[in-house]
Motif scaffolding. Structure first.
Motif, PDB file in Angstrom:
ATOM      1  N   HIS A 114     -11.872  -6.846 -12.688  1.00 16.28           N
ATOM      2  CA  HIS A 114     -12.119  -5.404 -12.773  1.00 16.28           C
ATOM      3  C   HIS A 114     -11.255  -4.584 -11.816  1.00 16.28           C
ATOM      4  O   HIS A 114     -11.440  -3.368 -11.695  1.00 16.28           O
ATOM      5  N   GLY A 115     -10.330  -5.241 -11.121  1.00 15.15           N
ATOM      6  CA  GLY A 115      -9.365  -4.526 -10.290  1.00 15.15           C
ATOM      7  C   GLY A 115      -9.926  -3.896  -9.033  1.00 15.15           C
ATOM      8  O   GLY A 115      -9.378  -2.899  -8.556  1.00 15.15           O
ATOM      9  N   VAL A 116     -10.981  -4.449  -8.468  1.00 12.57           N
ATOM     10  CA  VAL A 116     -11.584  -3.853  -7.271  1.00 12.57           C
ATOM     11  C   VAL A 116     -11.649  -4.809  -6.079  1.00 12.57           C
ATOM     12  O   VAL A 116     -12.294  -4.494  -5.071  1.00 12.57           O
ATOM     13  N   LEU A 117     -10.979  -5.931  -6.157  1.00  9.24           N
ATOM     14  CA  LEU A 117     -11.046  -6.926  -5.078  1.00  9.24           C
ATOM     15  C   LEU A 117     -10.550  -6.367  -3.751  1.00  9.24           C
ATOM     16  O   LEU A 117     -11.078  -6.719  -2.689  1.00  9.24           O
ATOM     17  N   ASP A 118      -9.581  -5.469  -3.772  1.00  9.49           N
ATOM     18  CA  ASP A 118      -8.997  -4.952  -2.536  1.00  9.49           C
ATOM     19  C   ASP A 118      -9.973  -4.162  -1.676  1.00  9.49           C
ATOM     20  O   ASP A 118      -9.751  -4.013  -0.472  1.00  9.49           O
ATOM     21  N   THR A 174     -11.996   3.494  -3.838  1.00  5.96           N
ATOM     22  CA  THR A 174     -10.868   2.932  -3.083  1.00  5.96           C
ATOM     23  C   THR A 174     -10.875   3.338  -1.606  1.00  5.96           C
ATOM     24  O   THR A 174     -10.179   2.730  -0.791  1.00  5.96           O
ATOM     25  N   THR A 175     -11.676   4.348  -1.259  1.00 10.76           N
ATOM     26  CA  THR A 175     -11.729   4.785   0.138  1.00 10.76           C
ATOM     27  C   THR A 175     -12.897   4.178   0.898  1.00 10.76           C
ATOM     28  O   THR A 175     -13.045   4.418   2.093  1.00 10.76           O
ATOM     29  N   THR A 223     -17.666 -14.410  -7.705  1.00 11.81           N
ATOM     30  CA  THR A 223     -17.559 -12.994  -7.354  1.00 11.81           C
ATOM     31  C   THR A 223     -16.104 -12.568  -7.256  1.00 11.81           C
ATOM     32  O   THR A 223     -15.724 -11.495  -7.757  1.00 11.81           O
ATOM     33  N   THR A 224     -15.282 -13.387  -6.634  1.00 14.01           N
ATOM     34  CA  THR A 224     -13.851 -13.073  -6.529  1.00 14.01           C
ATOM     35  C   THR A 224     -13.238 -12.894  -7.913  1.00 14.01           C
ATOM     36  O   THR A 224     -12.501 -11.922  -8.155  1.00 14.01           O
TER      37      THR A 224
END
Length: 190
Positions: free
Chosen positions: A68-72, A44-45, A61-62
């Motif tokens: 998987h909860g990592v789009l941000d 997340t960093t 990909t989006t």
């Protein structure tokens, strides 16, 4: 001991280069497998910048990243990878530790839309300019189709001209397999 297959070896190289909090590039997002892998590596960093010219690849990909909860922690560009120097904000230049390319065509997509040697070489040059020292570029080369063979030959010619003061270049392949198995070129910025 068991030899590491091509895709796991590509990820093993990224494991060396990319740590939590780092900046990474997926130069050919395709269906998002490597993008997801890199997003998990940077955590997340960190940040991943992904590129693909095909809308379908960006959509695939989006969806994978959302699932998987990592789009941000990922920024996707529907653009050629040879535009990365202009797309990645200057604040990240000098901080990129890893980049991966899966060359060829989008699995499950239009096989006539393929990566091209000129844009791939321009993208590598740009990465060598803006990566951190000891950053690693991994090229997975699929050359079992006519355009892939052309790209393979051009890339091999190009990487052999890289001065060793600028980069270390590794070729990893299985030489006794049939049907043009993929192989890896890894470039470590000095």
């Amino acid at each position: 001991m068991k030899l590491i297959r091509i895709l796991p070896f590509a990820h093993a190289l990224m494991d060396i280069a990319v740590q939590e909090g780092d900046i990474a590039v997926d130069a050919t997002v395709g269906n998002g497998h490597d993008t997801l892998y890199l997003a998990r590596r940077v955590g997340t960093t960190g940040r991943v910048f992904g590129f693909d010219i095909q809308a379908q690849a960006i959509e695939n990909t989006t969806a994978r990243l959302k699932e998987h909860g990592v789009l941000d922690q990922v920024t996707l560009f529907q653009a050629s990878h040879d535009e990365l120097i202009h797309q990645i904000p200057a604040a990240y230049h000098g901080r990129i530790t890893g980049a991966i390319f899966n060359l060829g065509y989008l699995p499950g997509g239009d096989k006539h839309v393929v990566t091209k040697p000129d844009s791939t070489i321009r993208a590598i040059e740009q990465l060598l300019d803006i990566m951190a020292p000891e950053g690693i570029i991994v090229l997975v080369i699929y050359h079992g189709h006519p355009e892939g063979a052309i790209e393979r030959d051009a890339l091999l010619k190009y990487v052999q001209t890289l001065e060793q003061q600028r980069a270390h270049v590794l070729r990893y392949e299985f030489i006794n397999q049939i049907n043009h198995p993929p192989f890896i070129i890894a470039i470590e910025k000095r």
